[in-house]
Design a protein around this motif. Structure first.
Motif: not given
Length: 133
Positions: A90-102
């Motif tokens: 139930g914890e709202e979150h997001w995840h992703g890459a930095t602006a410079d790298d895969f």
């Protein structure tokens, strides 16, 4: 023992992701009762999920690059290769890459009783939220 056929790589939908993100399923639920889902998820530079939550939580293990992970109301956390984070049910979150790298991570979760409610997708992460580190 059963050797499983590898499902094809899929590009994740723009309704749930910003930027280019690809998913390679590793483990999918098997009969009679297994609910485990494991996928290798690859994010291009700057790519990220929308805000979302999981009915039974989610574990992320970074394989390469640096992941950015944020829970609603908390600071963005950098997660490096070999590190693992857990997002509770139930914890709202997001995840992703930095602006410079895969970035690549293993995403591990358990399906809910009703698979359609396993993940609840919310609004996109704004550029301002993404940049706030």
């Amino acid at each position: 023992m059963q050797k499983l056929t590898k499902p094809a790589t899929t590009k994740n939908p723009p309704e749930q992701f910003t930027g280019d993100v690809w998913l390679d399923p590793i483990a999918l639920p098997q009969d009679p009762s297994q609910r485990m889902v494991v996928a290798l998820v690859r994010f291009a530079s700057g790519a990220r999920t929308a805000w979302h939550s999981h009915a039974k939580g989610q574990t992320l293990h970074v394989v390469s690059g640096v992941a950015l992970v944020q829970s609603r109301g908390e600071s963005v956390v950098e997660v490096h290769p070999g590190e693992t984070v857990y997002c509770p049910p139930g914890e709202e979150h997001w995840h992703g890459a930095t602006a410079d790298d895969f970035m690549e991570h293993l995403a591990m979760l358990e399906n809910a009783d009703d698979a359609a409610t396993t993940t609840t997708w919310l609004e996109h992460v704004t550029d301002e939220e993404y940049a706030a580190r």
